[in-house]
Design a protein around this motif. Structure first.
Motif, PDB file in Angstrom:
ATOM      1  N   VAL B 134       0.967  -1.052   0.053  1.00  0.00           N
ATOM      2  CA  VAL B 134       0.209   0.187  -0.001  1.00  0.00           C
ATOM      3  C   VAL B 134       0.843   1.661  -0.289  1.00  0.00           C
ATOM      4  O   VAL B 134       1.975   0.887   0.759  1.00  0.00           O
ATOM      5  CB  VAL B 134      -1.273  -0.283   1.365  1.00  0.00           C
ATOM      6  CG1 VAL B 134      -2.098   1.018   1.282  1.00  0.00           C
ATOM      7  CG2 VAL B 134      -1.434  -1.161   1.573  1.00  0.00           C
ATOM      8  N   GLU B 135       0.648   1.556  -0.929  1.00  0.00           N
ATOM      9  CA  GLU B 135       1.940   2.638  -1.309  1.00  0.00           C
ATOM     10  C   GLU B 135       0.829   4.537  -1.698  1.00  0.00           C
ATOM     11  O   GLU B 135      -0.298   4.770  -1.952  1.00  0.00           O
ATOM     12  CB  GLU B 135       3.133   2.185  -2.449  1.00  0.00           C
ATOM     13  CG  GLU B 135       3.250   3.336  -2.793  1.00  0.00           C
ATOM     14  CD  GLU B 135       5.038   3.788  -2.114  1.00  0.00           C
ATOM     15  OE1 GLU B 135       4.602   4.568  -1.352  1.00  0.00           O
ATOM     16  OE2 GLU B 135       6.124   2.892  -1.916  1.00  0.00           O
ATOM     17  N   TRP B 136       1.861   5.378  -1.635  1.00  0.00           N
ATOM     18  CA  TRP B 136       1.814   6.760  -1.740  1.00  0.00           C
ATOM     19  C   TRP B 136       1.510   7.128  -3.295  1.00  0.00           C
ATOM     20  O   TRP B 136       2.787   6.726  -3.480  1.00  0.00           O
ATOM     21  CB  TRP B 136       2.466   7.511  -1.039  1.00  0.00           C
ATOM     22  CG  TRP B 136       2.248   7.974   0.228  1.00  0.00           C
ATOM     23  CD1 TRP B 136       3.267   7.464   1.212  1.00  0.00           C
ATOM     24  CD2 TRP B 136       1.601   8.001   1.377  1.00  0.00           C
ATOM     25  NE1 TRP B 136       3.348   8.080   2.662  1.00  0.00           N
ATOM     26  CE2 TRP B 136       1.993   7.776   2.697  1.00  0.00           C
ATOM     27  CE3 TRP B 136       0.078   8.694   1.121  1.00  0.00           C
ATOM     28  CZ2 TRP B 136       1.035   7.996   3.550  1.00  0.00           C
ATOM     29  CZ3 TRP B 136      -0.774   8.550   2.073  1.00  0.00           C
ATOM     30  CH2 TRP B 136      -0.054   8.711   3.177  1.00  0.00           C
ATOM     31  N   ALA B 157      -4.023   1.221 -14.788  1.00  0.00           N
ATOM     32  CA  ALA B 157      -5.321   1.142 -13.739  1.00  0.00           C
ATOM     33  C   ALA B 157      -5.099   0.703 -12.308  1.00  0.00           C
ATOM     34  O   ALA B 157      -5.082  -0.421 -12.508  1.00  0.00           O
ATOM     35  CB  ALA B 157      -6.741  -0.255 -14.622  1.00  0.00           C
ATOM     36  N   THR B 158      -5.886   1.782 -11.859  1.00  0.00           N
ATOM     37  CA  THR B 158      -4.765   1.568  -9.907  1.00  0.00           C
ATOM     38  C   THR B 158      -6.322   1.263  -9.026  1.00  0.00           C
ATOM     39  O   THR B 158      -7.754   2.421  -9.888  1.00  0.00           O
ATOM     40  CB  THR B 158      -4.372   3.296  -9.925  1.00  0.00           C
ATOM     41  OG1 THR B 158      -3.332   3.844 -10.447  1.00  0.00           O
ATOM     42  CG2 THR B 158      -3.818   3.164  -8.485  1.00  0.00           C
ATOM     43  N   SER B 159      -6.087   0.754  -7.773  1.00  0.00           N
ATOM     44  CA  SER B 159      -6.786   0.706  -7.340  1.00  0.00           C
ATOM     45  C   SER B 159      -6.102   1.851  -6.159  1.00  0.00           C
ATOM     46  O   SER B 159      -5.675   1.701  -5.923  1.00  0.00           O
ATOM     47  CB  SER B 159      -7.150  -0.454  -6.950  1.00  0.00           C
ATOM     48  OG  SER B 159      -7.449  -1.863  -7.435  1.00  0.00           O
ATOM     49  N   TRP B 160      -7.376   2.305  -5.855  1.00  0.00           N
ATOM     50  CA  TRP B 160      -6.992   3.468  -4.406  1.00  0.00           C
ATOM     51  C   TRP B 160      -7.946   3.281  -3.643  1.00  0.00           C
ATOM     52  O   TRP B 160      -8.968   2.935  -3.624  1.00  0.00           O
ATOM     53  CB  TRP B 160      -7.854   4.747  -5.024  1.00  0.00           C
ATOM     54  CG  TRP B 160      -6.933   5.432  -6.375  1.00  0.00           C
ATOM     55  CD1 TRP B 160      -7.346   5.197  -7.696  1.00  0.00           C
ATOM     56  CD2 TRP B 160      -5.739   6.045  -6.268  1.00  0.00           C
ATOM     57  NE1 TRP B 160      -6.396   5.606  -8.934  1.00  0.00           N
ATOM     58  CE2 TRP B 160      -5.950   6.482  -7.405  1.00  0.00           C
ATOM     59  CE3 TRP B 160      -4.952   7.111  -5.365  1.00  0.00           C
ATOM     60  CZ2 TRP B 160      -5.009   7.085  -7.767  1.00  0.00           C
ATOM     61  CZ3 TRP B 160      -3.892   7.770  -5.737  1.00  0.00           C
ATOM     62  CH2 TRP B 160      -3.956   7.308  -6.889  1.00  0.00           C
ATOM     63  N   MET B 172      -3.577   7.593  -1.459  1.00  0.00           N
ATOM     64  CA  MET B 172      -2.816   6.148  -1.228  1.00  0.00           C
ATOM     65  C   MET B 172      -3.524   4.934  -1.995  1.00  0.00           C
ATOM     66  O   MET B 172      -4.769   5.414  -2.442  1.00  0.00           O
ATOM     67  CB  MET B 172      -3.645   5.399   0.388  1.00  0.00           C
ATOM     68  CG  MET B 172      -2.116   4.867   1.026  1.00  0.00           C
ATOM     69  SD  MET B 172      -2.963   4.429   2.482  1.00  0.00           S
ATOM     70  CE  MET B 172      -2.896   5.673   3.957  1.00  0.00           C
ATOM     71  N   LEU B 173      -2.715   4.287  -2.365  1.00  0.00           N
ATOM     72  CA  LEU B 173      -3.032   3.307  -3.834  1.00  0.00           C
ATOM     73  C   LEU B 173      -2.328   1.328  -3.368  1.00  0.00           C
ATOM     74  O   LEU B 173      -1.281   1.511  -2.425  1.00  0.00           O
ATOM     75  CB  LEU B 173      -3.005   3.931  -5.323  1.00  0.00           C
ATOM     76  CG  LEU B 173      -1.553   4.688  -5.507  1.00  0.00           C
ATOM     77  CD1 LEU B 173      -0.028   3.317  -4.571  1.00  0.00           C
ATOM     78  CD2 LEU B 173      -1.303   5.531  -5.943  1.00  0.00           C
ATOM     79  N   LYS B 200       4.214  -8.675  -4.405  1.00  0.00           N
ATOM     80  CA  LYS B 200       2.545  -8.346  -4.939  1.00  0.00           C
ATOM     81  C   LYS B 200       2.197  -7.098  -6.317  1.00  0.00           C
ATOM     82  O   LYS B 200       3.031  -5.690  -5.027  1.00  0.00           O
ATOM     83  CB  LYS B 200       1.826  -8.339  -3.895  1.00  0.00           C
ATOM     84  CG  LYS B 200       1.633  -9.667  -3.643  1.00  0.00           C
ATOM     85  CD  LYS B 200       0.426 -10.152  -2.749  1.00  0.00           C
ATOM     86  CE  LYS B 200       0.985 -11.888  -1.483  1.00  0.00           C
ATOM     87  NZ  LYS B 200       0.539 -11.952  -0.662  1.00  0.00           N
ATOM     88  N   VAL B 201       1.949  -6.986  -6.934  1.00  0.00           N
ATOM     89  CA  VAL B 201       1.613  -5.773  -7.119  1.00  0.00           C
ATOM     90  C   VAL B 201      -0.446  -5.853  -8.000  1.00  0.00           C
ATOM     91  O   VAL B 201      -0.592  -6.731  -8.138  1.00  0.00           O
ATOM     92  CB  VAL B 201       2.318  -5.505  -8.386  1.00  0.00           C
ATOM     93  CG1 VAL B 201       3.077  -4.882  -8.541  1.00  0.00           C
ATOM     94  CG2 VAL B 201       1.732  -5.852  -9.780  1.00  0.00           C
ATOM     95  N   TYR B 202      -0.227  -4.940  -7.780  1.00  0.00           N
ATOM     96  CA  TYR B 202      -1.680  -4.754  -8.351  1.00  0.00           C
ATOM     97  C   TYR B 202      -3.149  -3.596  -9.548  1.00  0.00           C
ATOM     98  O   TYR B 202      -2.058  -2.606  -9.615  1.00  0.00           O
ATOM     99  CB  TYR B 202      -2.584  -3.976  -7.129  1.00  0.00           C
ATOM    100  CG  TYR B 202      -2.319  -4.918  -5.177  1.00  0.00           C
ATOM    101  CD1 TYR B 202      -2.988  -6.258  -4.831  1.00  0.00           C
ATOM    102  CD2 TYR B 202      -1.584  -4.381  -4.999  1.00  0.00           C
ATOM    103  CE1 TYR B 202      -2.763  -6.317  -4.325  1.00  0.00           C
ATOM    104  CE2 TYR B 202      -1.487  -5.439  -3.581  1.00  0.00           C
ATOM    105  CZ  TYR B 202      -1.825  -6.422  -3.306  1.00  0.00           C
ATOM    106  OH  TYR B 202      -1.114  -7.403  -2.651  1.00  0.00           O
ATOM    107  N   ARG B 203      -3.922  -3.946 -10.112  1.00  0.00           N
ATOM    108  CA  ARG B 203      -4.027  -3.743 -11.713  1.00  0.00           C
ATOM    109  C   ARG B 203      -5.759  -2.838 -11.436  1.00  0.00           C
ATOM    110  O   ARG B 203      -6.331  -4.266 -10.347  1.00  0.00           O
ATOM    111  CB  ARG B 203      -3.952  -4.056 -12.709  1.00  0.00           C
ATOM    112  CG  ARG B 203      -2.300  -4.014 -12.844  1.00  0.00           C
ATOM    113  CD  ARG B 203      -1.692  -2.198 -12.621  1.00  0.00           C
ATOM    114  NE  ARG B 203      -0.530  -2.511 -13.162  1.00  0.00           N
ATOM    115  CZ  ARG B 203       0.403  -2.559 -13.816  1.00  0.00           C
ATOM    116  NH1 ARG B 203       0.143  -2.998 -15.264  1.00  0.00           N
ATOM    117  NH2 ARG B 203       1.990  -2.610 -13.588  1.00  0.00           N
TER     118      ARG B 203
END
Lengths: 798, 346
Positions: B134-136, B157-160, B172-173, B200-203
């Motif tokens: 979970v990152e800025w 495409a980002t999950s916020w 925060m995303l 892990k990374v997320y889209r």
């Protein structure tokens, strides 16, 4: 971006075969994906000319058409009533491969008799040739089409489908790709300056432009043509648009699209007579302004969006899409042609908020250069005059608040070497950059480079280094290994701890799984891992589904779901584990992300084997795994009464390290088991590895191995039913010379009294200094029994 | 005396012939060759015999002893063979029955891939680091030259996350790439740097056979004086050689990532068609494996690294694709389905 090669060849004559051109473009950063061959299947199809059109003797709606094919004349039966003598058409000989106009499937043309007359071939529609979906009429070729020539030679082409990276909006154009091809193949590029007759009234007297938001519109150019006639575009133009994936509409719209594809500059034609007050105002939209785009959708705008308006209302959503009521219609006689430049971030913002992307927005949001506006405008006026007639107003309007002088970049050849690890001479560098249209001025140590007006992606010297490298070829850069000393290593211990835990658990027969970090409220509730109300799990603000709405605060829900799914097809004991992070909210900051390990073992002894059946899993299986794990990690763990909501109320323990609870192990709570539809006995453990880490040290001190034999005594005790093993072993192991205590039997039932149970222990007595005598051991054993008797009421069992 | 010895010998050998087990043989040995045996008595008494008898008795006694010892040895051998045969017969088992099973565990193919690649890079002096999932917005985008409304954001495409900063901003995303760790490393670690990070990374994407909203990446970063693109090519080639094998051809072409300049894409010869063109490689003959490049000076400067003095390269690898290619797995969702029938195959 689709580029037909014949179109490309109008600007550059690549000296290499098609395959090499595709490979060079790909290597230089513009990946050529699919290559579509137009006319690849047009064997036995030639250009023919109608030399006679007669009625069919046996059918009113059919005609007998004789076609001149240069060397012969053939007669076919045809149903298209619009054909005229002298039309040039695609003629398919018997044996040609065509596409069925109705089913869309391929077929081979056979000779046939239609209403009693033999047809010696067929005239083709565009659909039958695979050019477009048009099937109502026979395709009519331009008058200059050479009779008898194979159609593939006349109309065939190859279309490159190019994957253009977001930094190169200039390559979203045929000319942009031509410039790349020219540089890559060492050929010149030729682009003709558009010329046309601008004999009309000066444009300033007919229209005014005002930019009220110069931060969002750096340039607005406009031209005006009056007296035009809206019609279909000529076939060659339509075919090019189709080959590029665009639908032909009418000559004006088609030309603006054509020039956009050619130059990369979006253009928009307004019906001049619909512009009220003969004034264009570029302004921010009013809040909640309603606007109908030309796709017929009513859109609600906001103040951060830019519109093109007249004195009364918006006529276009700037850079994204035109408006419905100012679009060019069949009755349009005068057009105002816009060629403008808008702020990329603002166009992206608008397009994203409205879920509306277009060929125009795609180019604007990538940042095309404002210098492009004028050449594209002139080219469009030139073509529109050719296609639609009329008269161009004298001059064009150019409002240019965002004008910026190009800033040269200083490039030293040393930087090229420093970044690429290979030396190129200043001559080589200048040659490459010049071939791409850069202006280079050399001084003793540096090259002053000014990027050409169409490139928006070149701002620093490293950008120029990439230009040099990609045109000369990345394969010219050698392979070397990092040659400097290895930097100080300071490995993070958590990575090693995770690895140790994984290897241990795999050794115990556990299979690792990886589950999604996002979960649903329902799953969290099912696992009874609801944290306290003041620490709710983190939620996404844009969850894709409710299944993936929360960041998991525990690994349990996912592993139990996985267990339940596997139980449907697995026999015997299932052992699963996952090592992963959980996410614990912290106010105003990123969440804590401790690394956890969670494991389950489950099984009811159902697996049939010739060795006998598996024993059902119980609490002690889970505890055994945790004990072994901590022993391997060298961490002293204590087990205390647990109070975990998700575990069996009396068959669970909390795992404590250094006085701090860092995990739990126990049988699943019956309600949780039921919620996940787990019907067999299941043990679960969950441990916070980040909390274990400070105690997982490898600095264990060597203990000498005892050289003197141990004396082993087995004793069977009768204790109160609720006396725990821990209480007994704590007392026994507190005595000197006791090196090990292990319970080896637990029994209740006759002859042991009902309120008692029997525990049997094996005790090892050992000294590291000498051999113990029987008398000494007897003495200690008596002391042990005495203390057990007074403190716990323990008696010996006979 | 001589006759006595002859009798002794014949009796002993006769008896020996009828012995059938080790215990009988031992008592025979004690009786005829032991310290208290008659033969031993004779041998010990030789010195007391009259001088002219001594030679004959001594010779015969020794011959007798040798004969008995010889007999004993042969009998021992015979008995041992006899015993083994008996054991073999008595204790035979059906060796085709399966062994008593041990529970067999396994590492997830993605974890295994991470270990394998980390091993390759640690052997080249890289060390493994980690960063938050979970990152800025800053570390995931801004610090990497991807400001708000940059077209490159559309490709990620980002999950916020529904959370606010201390100042009430919502930035925060879920990190969209492990490259987000790079600016943190540049800000905090001492130069020179060689690190890899995996995780892990997320889209914000729906699942299908080639997409999942969560997947794994591995990023690498090297910063030092004099690092060149030749070093980048050499390092990545070494990775490809060790991971895919010596004979696999490797291609480096120009590509664009906002945080590197020049940008590189590395592809390997298609594992199925070996360059001829097939469905797997989309007829190109090549499979894209990773993106890389020389770290953009803006990224270095923003994190306080002097780009005039230091140069740097970075690379990022999608991890699911590697085992998918290697094992012919055709659906990425299998990795996160926790199905033992799938996982046990690796």
């Amino acid at each position: 971006m689709k580029v037909p090669l014949k179109w490309l060849q109008e600007y550059v004559a690549p000296s290499v075969p098609e395959d090499d051109l595709a490979s060079k473009l790909t290597m230089a950063g513009i990946e050529v994906g699919e290559r579509q061959a137009i006319g690849g299947s047009w064997e036995k199809i030639v250009v023919g000319q109608l030399v006679s059109v007669e009625p069919h003797p046996n059918a009113d709606r059919l005609k007998l058409v004789t076609v001149d094919l240069g060397t012969e004349q053939l007669t076919v039966v045809c149903g298209d009533p619009t054909l005229k003598l002298g039309d040039k058409v695609p003629f398919a000989h018997v044996g040609a491969t065509l596409i069925d106009g109705r089913s869309g499937e391929q077929f081979h043309l056979k000779s046939a008799k239609i209403r009693g007359i033999a047809s010696q071939g067929m005239l083709c529609s565009e659909k039958e040739l695979g050019i477009s979906d048009s099937h109502e009429v026979i395709m009519v070729l331009p008058a200059e089409a050479p009779v008898g020539v194979p159609l593939a030679d006349y109309l065939g082409d190859t279309v490159f489908d190019l994957d253009v990276t977001p930094n190169r909006p200039d390559c979203l154009s045929v000319i942009g790709i031509a410039r790349e091809a020219a540089a890559l193949t060492g050929q010149p590029i030729k682009i003709n300056e558009p010329v046309y007759n601008e004999g009309g009234t000066p444009i300033e007297r007919q229209v005014a432009i005002e930019i009220k938001a110069p931060d969002l519109c750096s340039r607005y150019c406009a031209g005006l043509i009056t007296g035009i006639k809206i019609a279909e575009s000529p076939p060659w133009l339509q075919q090019r648009l189709l080959a590029c994936g665009m639908r032909p509409i009418n000559n004006i719209v088609d030309v603006s699209n054509y020039v956009m594809l050619e130059y990369g500059q979006p253009l928009h034609a307004f019906d001049y007579n619909q512009i009220r007050g003969q004034k264009i105002i570029v302004r921010r939209a009013n809040s909640d302004e309603i606007f109908v785009t030309l796709d017929g959708v009513e859109r609600k705008l906001s103040q951060d969006m830019l519109v093109i308006a007249d004195e009364q209302r918006a006529v276009a959503l700037a850079g994204v899409m035109g408006g419905l009521d100012s679009e060019v219609s069949p009755n349009t006689t005068a057009i105002l042609l816009e060629s403008a430049n808008f702020n990329p971030a603002n166009i992206h913002h608008t397009s994203r908020l409205l879920w509306l992307t277009s060929e125009a927005s795609m180019r604007y949001e990538r940042g095309i250069r404002p210098e492009l506006a004028v050449p594209a405008l002139k080219r469009a006026i030139q073509l529109m005059l050719q296609m639609a007639g009329g008269e161009a107003a004298a001059g064009f309007i150019d409002v240019y608040p965002g004008r910026q002088e190009p800033t040269p970049i200083l490039l030293s050849p040393e930087l090229v070497t420093q970044l690429l690890g290979v030396e190129f001479s200043p001559d080589q560098i200048v040659t490459v950059l010049t071939s791409l249209g850069f202006n280079c001025e050399r001084s003793a140590s540096e090259i002053r480079v000014t990027p050409p007006y169409w490139r928006s992606d070149i701002t620093i010297a490293a950008d120029l280094v990439e230009e040099v490298a990609r045109i000369i070829g990345y394969d010219r850069i050698p392979l070397t290994m990092l040659s400097r000393p290895i930097p100080k290593q300071d490995p993070k211990p958590i990575f090693r701890l995770k690895q140790q835990v994984m290897h241990s658990l795999v050794g115990y027969g556990f299979q690792e799984i990886i589950c999604f970090s996002l979960t649903s409220r329902e799953a969290l509730n099912k696992a009874q891992t609801r944290a306290d109300d003041d620490k709710p799990p983190l939620r996404l603000s844009n969850p894709m589904t409710t299944e993936q709405e929360f960041l998991r605060p525990s690994l349990r829900a996912s592993i139990l779901t996985a267990l339940a799914a596997n139980q449907r097809h697995e026999e015997g004991v299932i052992r699963l584990f996952e090592v992963g992070r959980v996410y614990l909210a912290r106010p105003g900051d990123l969440p804590e992300e401790p690394e956890m390990v969670c494991g389950v073992m489950s099984g009811a002894g159902s697996k049939k084997s010739w060795h006998g059946e598996d024993r059902p899993v119980d609490f002690y299986d889970g505890k055994g795994v945790v004990e072994a794990l901590f022993q391997q990690l060298g961490v002293a763990a204590k087990f205390e009464k647990g109070q975990d909501n998700g575990l069996h109320p009396t068959r669970q323990v909390a795992i404590a390290v250094n006085g701090q609870t860092i995990g739990v192990v126990g049988e699943l709570h019956p309600e949780v088991a039921q919620a996940f539809e787990i019907s067999v006995p299941t043990c679960l453990f969950e441990i916070d590895l980040s909390a274990v880490l400070p105690f997982a040290s490898d600095h264990r001190m060597f203990q000498p191995i005892a050289r003197f034999p141990a004396v082993v005594r087995d004793i069977a005790l009768v204790v109160d039913k609720d006396t725990s093993n821990q209480q007994v072993t704590d007392i026994i192991s507190s005595f000197p010379m006791v090196s090990q205590v292990a319970v080896f039997d637990v029994y209740s039932g006759a002859p042991v009294p009902v309120d008692k149970k029997s525990l049997a222990y094996r005790i090892r007595f050992q000294s590291i200094e000498r051999t113990l005598t029987d008398e000494e051991v007897n003495d200690i054993q008596q002391q042990i029994m005495a203390r057990l008797a007074t403190e716990l009421g323990v008696t010996l069992r006979n | 005396m001589l006759q006595q010895l002859e009798e002794l010998k014949s009796n002993a050998l006769q008896e020996l012939a009828s012995i059938a087990d080790a215990a009988g043989l031992e008592s025979w040995r004690v009786r005829y060759l032991g310290k208290k045996s008659a033969l031993n008595a004779v041998l010990r008494g030789i010195s007391c015999l009259p001088l002219n008898d001594r030679r004959a008795v001594g010779t015969l006694a020794n011959q007798t002893k040798a004969a008995l010892e010889d007999g004993l040895q042969q009998k021992e051998l015979a008995l041992r063979e006899f015993d083994l045969a008996a054991i073999a017969g008595r204790e035979a088992v059906d060796i085709t029955l399966p062994g008593r099973p041990l529970p067999v565990g396994g590492i997830h193919p993605i974890t295994r891939t991470i270990y394998e690649i980390c091993d390759i890079f640690t052997s080249m002096g890289f060390q493994v680091v980690e960063g938050p999932e979970v990152e800025w917005d800053y570390y995931n985008f801004e610090a990497l030259n991807i400001p708000e409304e940059h077209a490159a954001r559309d490709t990620m495409a980002t999950s916020w996350v529904d959370a606010e900063t201390e100042r009430g901003e919502r930035h925060m995303l879920l990190r969209t790439h492990t490259t987000a760790v790079d600016p943190r490393v540049l800000e905090t670690m001492e130069l020179p740097i060689r690190v890899v990070t995996a995780g892990k990374v997320y889209r914000y994407e729906a699942s299908d056979a080639t997409h999942t909203p969560m997947f794994h990446q591995l990023d690498g970063l090297a910063v030092d004086k004099g690092i060149t693109m030749a070093d980048l090519k050499g390092t990545l080639y070494e990775f490809a050689r060790r991971f895919f094998g010596e004979e696999r051809r490797v291609r480096f072409r120009c590509d664009y990532f906002p945080f590197v300049e020049p940008g590189v894409e590395m592809a390997i010869e298609c594992l199925v068609c070996r360059g001829a063109g097939c469905r797997l490689c989309g007829n190109s003959g090549w499979l894209e494996i990773l993106g890389a490049g020389m770290t953009h000076p803006g990224v270095l400067e923003r994190a306080g690294v002097d780009s005039q003095v230091y140069t740097s390269f970075a690379f990022g690898i999608g991890l699911e694709r590697l085992p998918m290619l290697r094992h012919g797995i055709d659906d990425i969702r299998l990795f996160f389905g926790s199905d033992l029938r799938f996982l046990r195959q690796f």
